[in-house]
Every structure is written in structure tokens, then in C-alpha cells.
Design a protein around this motif. Structure first.
Motif, PDB file in Angstrom:
ATOM      1  N   VAL A 263       0.784  -1.271   0.144  1.00 21.71           N
ATOM      2  CA  VAL A 263      -0.019   0.029   0.025  1.00 21.71           C
ATOM      3  C   VAL A 263       0.999   1.298   0.013  1.00 21.71           C
ATOM      4  O   VAL A 263       1.657   1.314   0.953  1.00 21.71           O
ATOM      5  N   LEU A 264       0.742   2.152  -0.925  1.00 21.53           N
ATOM      6  CA  LEU A 264       1.709   3.168  -1.275  1.00 21.53           C
ATOM      7  C   LEU A 264       1.029   4.245  -2.021  1.00 21.53           C
ATOM      8  O   LEU A 264       0.954   4.070  -3.276  1.00 21.53           O
ATOM      9  N   GLU A 265       1.026   5.379  -1.660  1.00 23.31           N
ATOM     10  CA  GLU A 265       0.281   6.437  -2.276  1.00 23.31           C
ATOM     11  C   GLU A 265       0.882   6.957  -3.299  1.00 23.31           C
ATOM     12  O   GLU A 265       2.233   7.197  -3.198  1.00 23.31           O
ATOM     13  N   PRO A 266       0.707   7.292  -4.507  1.00 20.18           N
ATOM     14  CA  PRO A 266       1.728   7.781  -5.609  1.00 20.18           C
ATOM     15  C   PRO A 266       2.387   8.888  -5.308  1.00 20.18           C
ATOM     16  O   PRO A 266       3.505   9.144  -5.545  1.00 20.18           O
ATOM     17  N   GLU A 267       1.535  10.074  -4.687  1.00 25.18           N
ATOM     18  CA  GLU A 267       2.205  11.134  -4.216  1.00 25.18           C
ATOM     19  C   GLU A 267       3.454  10.826  -3.322  1.00 25.18           C
ATOM     20  O   GLU A 267       4.492  11.561  -3.313  1.00 25.18           O
ATOM     21  N   LEU A 268       3.320  10.004  -2.204  1.00 25.61           N
ATOM     22  CA  LEU A 268       4.215   9.879  -1.086  1.00 25.61           C
ATOM     23  C   LEU A 268       5.297   8.999  -1.817  1.00 25.61           C
ATOM     24  O   LEU A 268       6.528   9.174  -1.249  1.00 25.61           O
ATOM     25  N   LEU A 269       4.881   7.882  -2.771  1.00 27.14           N
ATOM     26  CA  LEU A 269       6.207   7.251  -3.299  1.00 27.14           C
ATOM     27  C   LEU A 269       7.139   8.325  -4.290  1.00 27.14           C
ATOM     28  O   LEU A 269       8.174   8.170  -4.159  1.00 27.14           O
ATOM     29  N   GLU A 270       6.431   9.131  -4.950  1.00 30.51           N
ATOM     30  CA  GLU A 270       7.150  10.204  -5.725  1.00 30.51           C
ATOM     31  C   GLU A 270       8.259  11.110  -4.705  1.00 30.51           C
ATOM     32  O   GLU A 270       9.133  11.402  -5.071  1.00 30.51           O
ATOM     33  N   ARG A 271       7.577  11.616  -3.782  1.00 36.34           N
ATOM     34  CA  ARG A 271       8.298  12.364  -2.763  1.00 36.34           C
ATOM     35  C   ARG A 271       9.268  11.766  -2.213  1.00 36.34           C
ATOM     36  O   ARG A 271      10.495  12.387  -1.946  1.00 36.34           O
ATOM     37  N   SER A 272       9.239  10.263  -1.892  1.00 34.64           N
ATOM     38  CA  SER A 272      10.217   9.565  -1.174  1.00 34.64           C
ATOM     39  C   SER A 272      11.381   9.345  -2.183  1.00 34.64           C
ATOM     40  O   SER A 272      12.586   9.255  -1.713  1.00 34.64           O
ATOM     41  N   LEU A 273      11.184   9.623  -3.641  1.00 39.67           N
ATOM     42  CA  LEU A 273      12.412   9.573  -4.326  1.00 39.67           C
ATOM     43  C   LEU A 273      12.831  10.846  -4.746  1.00 39.67           C
ATOM     44  O   LEU A 273      13.809  11.110  -5.858  1.00 39.67           O
ATOM     45  N   THR A 274      12.491  11.949  -4.214  1.00 41.88           N
ATOM     46  CA  THR A 274      12.948  13.150  -4.840  1.00 41.88           C
ATOM     47  C   THR A 274      13.928  13.820  -3.827  1.00 41.88           C
ATOM     48  O   THR A 274      13.739  14.292  -2.728  1.00 41.88           O
ATOM     49  N   HIS A 275      15.087  13.911  -4.214  1.00 41.78           N
ATOM     50  CA  HIS A 275      16.402  14.376  -3.598  1.00 41.78           C
ATOM     51  C   HIS A 275      16.307  15.601  -3.672  1.00 41.78           C
ATOM     52  O   HIS A 275      15.698  16.626  -4.369  1.00 41.78           O
ATOM     53  N   ARG A 276      16.738  16.396  -2.706  1.00 44.04           N
ATOM     54  CA  ARG A 276      16.818  17.699  -2.455  1.00 44.04           C
ATOM     55  C   ARG A 276      17.299  18.718  -3.595  1.00 44.04           C
ATOM     56  O   ARG A 276      17.018  19.727  -3.939  1.00 44.04           O
ATOM     57  N   SER A 277      18.339  17.909  -4.609  1.00 45.17           N
ATOM     58  CA  SER A 277      19.124  18.610  -5.515  1.00 45.17           C
ATOM     59  C   SER A 277      18.016  18.741  -6.556  1.00 45.17           C
ATOM     60  O   SER A 277      17.947  19.703  -7.004  1.00 45.17           O
ATOM     61  N   PHE A 278      17.026  17.867  -6.762  1.00 45.55           N
ATOM     62  CA  PHE A 278      15.759  18.075  -7.891  1.00 45.55           C
ATOM     63  C   PHE A 278      14.880  19.042  -7.418  1.00 45.55           C
ATOM     64  O   PHE A 278      14.560  19.880  -8.043  1.00 45.55           O
ATOM     65  N   ALA A 279      14.713  18.879  -6.031  1.00 39.60           N
ATOM     66  CA  ALA A 279      13.712  19.820  -5.475  1.00 39.60           C
ATOM     67  C   ALA A 279      14.235  21.377  -5.547  1.00 39.60           C
ATOM     68  O   ALA A 279      13.324  22.176  -6.145  1.00 39.60           O
ATOM     69  N   TYR A 280      15.271  21.626  -5.258  1.00 36.38           N
ATOM     70  CA  TYR A 280      16.030  22.771  -5.438  1.00 36.38           C
ATOM     71  C   TYR A 280      15.967  23.541  -6.875  1.00 36.38           C
ATOM     72  O   TYR A 280      15.409  24.778  -7.086  1.00 36.38           O
ATOM     73  N   GLU A 281      16.168  22.676  -7.924  1.00 31.56           N
ATOM     74  CA  GLU A 281      16.151  22.998  -9.226  1.00 31.56           C
ATOM     75  C   GLU A 281      14.744  23.173  -9.753  1.00 31.56           C
ATOM     76  O   GLU A 281      14.775  23.709 -10.885  1.00 31.56           O
ATOM     77  N   HIS A 282      13.793  22.738  -9.162  1.00 27.83           N
ATOM     78  CA  HIS A 282      12.496  22.795  -9.734  1.00 27.83           C
ATOM     79  C   HIS A 282      11.637  23.564  -8.699  1.00 27.83           C
ATOM     80  O   HIS A 282      10.430  23.356  -8.549  1.00 27.83           O
ATOM     81  N   GLY A 283      11.988  24.752  -8.167  1.00 30.85           N
ATOM     82  CA  GLY A 283      11.084  25.618  -7.519  1.00 30.85           C
ATOM     83  C   GLY A 283      10.887  25.371  -5.976  1.00 30.85           C
ATOM     84  O   GLY A 283       9.870  25.918  -5.512  1.00 30.85           O
ATOM     85  N   GLY A 284      11.522  24.499  -5.376  1.00 30.16           N
ATOM     86  CA  GLY A 284      11.479  24.287  -3.908  1.00 30.16           C
ATOM     87  C   GLY A 284      10.287  22.990  -3.650  1.00 30.16           C
ATOM     88  O   GLY A 284       9.532  23.433  -2.892  1.00 30.16           O
ATOM     89  N   LEU A 285      10.380  22.106  -4.574  1.00 25.36           N
ATOM     90  CA  LEU A 285       9.459  20.925  -4.383  1.00 25.36           C
ATOM     91  C   LEU A 285       9.583  20.402  -2.877  1.00 25.36           C
ATOM     92  O   LEU A 285      10.804  20.527  -2.390  1.00 25.36           O
ATOM     93  N   PRO A 286       8.808  19.579  -2.366  1.00 28.62           N
ATOM     94  CA  PRO A 286       8.821  18.956  -1.028  1.00 28.62           C
ATOM     95  C   PRO A 286      10.237  17.874  -1.402  1.00 28.62           C
ATOM     96  O   PRO A 286      10.012  17.173  -2.433  1.00 28.62           O
ATOM     97  N   THR A 287      10.989  17.721  -0.551  1.00 29.41           N
ATOM     98  CA  THR A 287      11.920  16.681  -0.631  1.00 29.41           C
ATOM     99  C   THR A 287      11.690  15.317   0.205  1.00 29.41           C
ATOM    100  O   THR A 287      10.529  15.167   1.013  1.00 29.41           O
TER     101      THR A 287
END
Length: 246
Positions: free
Chosen positions: A19-43
Motif C-alpha cells: 500500500v503506497l500512495e503515488p504522491e508519497l512514493l514520488e516524494r520519497s524519490l525526490t532528492h533535495r538537489s532536484f527539489a531545489y532546481e524545480h522551485g522548492g518542491l517537497p523533498t
């Protein structure tokens, strides 16, 4: 419900389709380097924090129940052998996690998908995401799926609970000499790959590859340990080569 988050079917299958919500799975894969380059997404850092605790609790309980006669100190060493960054990175690599991590351009260009620190942190974040989605029952199943084999291996290691120490104990027991490590490296400074072999007397054993010398040495020690442990004992004839009885 439409979400816009990628579903990562191959990764879900490798995880046992928890059981794994798509939004949480995607967030779990989001490194801070990607988040910083894309406008401060949740890491994935908050999920990593949670997953670290969930992993520790599940592994600790498994050790407590599996080894009722071990002391607190020995249990603590076993736990450390199972949940250290190198072990977590190995788990992540075994399920192809690096292929799915969302990295910034800088980390991408310097081999971030295979960095032990990034892969191990993402393993913890995924565990945290599963825990939030399905609770402790579901996250426990995932931890056991990914880590039970490490618990079994750790229990078989020597007093130091690492492959280099275990190899040194084995070679001393068999009178083979002290292991020495032969290291080579390749690649540019920011993306070096290290290769290690173990020199014991006149023989070389094992092959280990890693992003650091320490990681390569541990991998080489593991393969060397298995070669020596599973091979004929020095001084004893190999049954396959023994002459037939007259």
C-alpha cells in the motif's frame, strides 16, 4: 482519483506491491538537489527521518525475537551491521532504486544514482512513505522483505560484524596469513570507481567494486571470505582430487 504523480510499476513490484500512495512514493524519490532546481518542491528528507525510525524498530524487534540469548551489546552490533549506509545502499541497488531517484543536474552528472549516501537515504524515505500509506503492518512486511537476508548474514559474521574482520578471523584460523588489500581506481576525480582484491600470501581472492576504498574493500572481503570458507581447508586434500582407495 487523478493525482499526476508517476506510479513506478517496476519499483512497486520490486517492493512487493505494498500500500503506497503515488504522491508519497514520488516524494520519497525526490532528492533535495532536484527539489531545489524545480522551485522548492517537497523533498524526501522528512520521509527519510521517519523511515529510519521504522526500520530501526522493525529490525530491532526481529533481532530481539530471533536471538533470545544474545546480550544487548551483541544485539546492538547486529543491528548496526544490518542498517548501516553500506547495507542500505546494497538493498537499494538490489531493487534498482537508483534508476528512479529524482536528482538535480549536478548530482546526476557526478554519479549520484549510485552514491551510497543517496541510495541509502532513499531506501529509508521509501520505507517512511510505505509506513504513512499503510501503517506499521505494511511497513514491517516491506522491511522484512528487504532486510531479513541481511539479518541472517550478519548473524554469521565474526565478532567485528563486518566482512574485513570476519575474513581476518578466518585467515588466522586457517593459518593463511594477514589479508592485504590491493586497490585500483578509474574515472575522473568526481566520479571515481574503486576496485579491490585481497592479497593473502601469494594468492589473490575476491573482487570488490565501490564508490569509496572502504566500500570496495568490504565487498572484496565478502567475496574472498566466501571463496576461502567454501573451499577446501589448507593442508587438507580436496576429496575430488584424492586417489581411490586400493
Amino acid at each position: 482519483m487523478a493525482t499526476g504523480a508517476e506510479d513506478y510499476p517496476g519499483l512497486r513490484e520490486a517492493l512487493g506491491d505494498p500500500v503506497l500512495e503515488p504522491e508519497l512514493l514520488e516524494r520519497s524519490l525526490t532528492h533535495r538537489s532536484f527539489a531545489y532546481e524545480h522551485g522548492g518542491l517537497p523533498t524526501n528528507e522528512r520521509l527519510e527521518f521517519l523511515g529510519d525510525s521504522v526500520l530501526g524498530v522493525v529490525v530491532t524487534e526481529a533481532l530481539y525475537r530471533t536471538f533470545p540469548d544474545l546480550s544487548e551489546g551483541r544485539l546492538a552490533k547486529l543491528r548496526a551491521a544490518v542498517v548501516n549506509a553500506r547495507a542500505l545502499a546494497g538493498v537499494g541497488r538490489s531493487i534498482g532504486l537508483g534508476d528512479h531517484i529524482k536528482l538535480g543536474r549536478g548530482e546526476e552528472s557526478t554519479g549520484g544514482r549510485d552514491k551510497a549516501s543517496i541510495v541509502s537515504d532513499t531506501v529509508e524515505a521509501v520505507i517512511g512513505a510505505v509506513h504513512i500509506s499503510g501503517g506499521i503492518e505494511v511497513s514491517s512486511v516491506l522491511v522484512h522483505r528487504l532486510f531479513d537476508h541481511l539479518i541472517t548474514e550478519a548473524a554469521a559474521l565474526g565478532a567485528g560484524l563486518d566482512w574485513k574482520t570476519s575474513l581476518q578471523e578466518l585467515t588466522a584460523e586457517r593459518g593463511l596469513g594477514v589479508p592485504e588489500y590491493v586497490i585500483t581506481d578509474a574515472g575522473p576525480d568526481h566520479m571515481k570507481t574503486f576496485h579491490a582484491q585481497v592479497q593473502i600470501g601469494a594468492e589473490r581472492y575476491g573482487n570488490g567494486v565501490g564508490r569509496s576504498k572502504k566500500e570496495a574493500e568490504q565487498a572484496a572481503a565478502e567475496t574472498a571470505y566466501r571463496e576461502i570458507h567454501d573451499g577446501p581447508v589448507a593442508g587438507q586434500a580436496d576429496p575430488a582430487q584424492s586417489p581411490p582407495e586400493s
